[in-house]
Design an enzyme around this catalytic site. Sequence first.
Site, short mmCIF file in Angstrom:
data_model
loop_
_atom_site.label_atom_id
_atom_site.label_comp_id
_atom_site.label_asym_id
_atom_site.label_seq_id
_atom_site.Cartn_x
_atom_site.Cartn_y
_atom_site.Cartn_z
N GLU A 95 0.82 -1.21 0.00
CA GLU A 95 0.00 0.00 0.00
C GLU A 95 0.85 1.26 0.00
O GLU A 95 1.90 1.30 0.63
CB GLU A 95 -0.85 0.04 1.27
CG GLU A 95 -1.91 -1.03 1.29
CD GLU A 95 -2.60 -1.13 2.64
OE1 GLU A 95 -2.79 -0.09 3.30
OE2 GLU A 95 -2.93 -2.26 3.03
N CYS A 344 -1.90 2.30 6.95
CA CYS A 344 -1.39 1.22 6.12
C CYS A 344 -1.58 -0.15 6.72
O CYS A 344 -1.62 -0.31 7.92
CB CYS A 344 0.06 1.48 5.81
SG CYS A 344 0.17 2.57 4.42
#
Length: 360
Positions: A95, A344
Amino acid sequence: MNELQNKTDLLSLTPEELEALVVSVGEPKYRASQIFPQLHRGVSLDEMTNIGKATKEKLLAVASCHIPTVKRRLISAVDGTVKYLFELADGNCVESVVMEYLHGLTVCISSQVGCRMGCAFCASTIGGRVRDLTAGELLGQVVAAQRDMGKRISGIVMMGIGEPLDNYDNVIKFLRLVNDERGICIGYRHISLSSCGLVDKIDRLAGEDLPITLSISLHAPDDATRSAIMPVNRKYGVDALLDACRRYYNRTGRRISFEYTLIAGKNDSQKHAEALAAKLNSKLRPKRESFPIHVNLIPVNAVAESGFSQPAKAAVSSFAALLEKNGIRATVRRTLGPDINASCGQLRRAESAKKDEKDE
Ligand code: SAH
């Protein structure tokens, strides 16, 4: 896939290494100076119009060219924060998040697929570490995000999935690559690296002559509280970590900031705030000198698996006020992208859960 892994990844190469590769396949040196800037703008070798087919074939026989592809893109309706799930050449996903600040776009990137640090509140570490990212994959997140946004990215924070100092050599190579004036050219002063506190690596980083900003995920003022939520503390305790911070500052002159994730009932009491101020002052300013200390308070983002929750707003402000009263600058982290789960680890987990369902 094996073939891919054995080949040199073009995006991981320094200009000099790229030159050597180009020459090794019998091409003139100057091809490297044609390829490097385009690659770093997100143009893959295939797409380059000033490189002939024969040259591309020769290079692709010994090297691979993969820029992470956008697997999912979530855009916050609240503040425009964009969260990417990027797919790497081997199918693993990481990510990255692009945030808009007053001075421009900043991308938060991942440093590993998964993480082995085991922090109790963090979604990235639940499945352990799968592998390190290469320098090219670290860079690839910046390149791909910039290309997709169609706007220049001017800052980087290494606060995504993974522990950057646990992937030391690739991270250092990446920092030099992303700063290269022939490529993306982001100034070191616009790059922050966040670490859970690997003391030996902090000392090494201090000697690299890279004027980046170091952030330390402290999250507790004492060993008992910290070890309970961060296993790394059993190896490098709070005192050893703060001693390393002081050495880092003395050597580099760069201000260190501390992150403190507030978890209701674990590390958020007035006592914790007082102990934190006392600890930071005694370790970093033993003779009352003006060591700059900044603590960033982050109310924990609840992750289903951890069962932790955020303190009440009032507890957060009085924690901050107590630090300030003791001479420590404290800010409460602004939440960006609250509607897209922008912290994240969460998107990658959701994606692998989907995959597991399919596999069953
Ligand atoms: N491994 C590095 C960088 C990744 S985490 C580090 O530990 O610093 C980036 C920051 O987010 C760290 O301060 C981390 O402790 C914090 N963090 C992780 N999970 C969180 C959560 N659920 N809520 C709030 N902060 C979290």
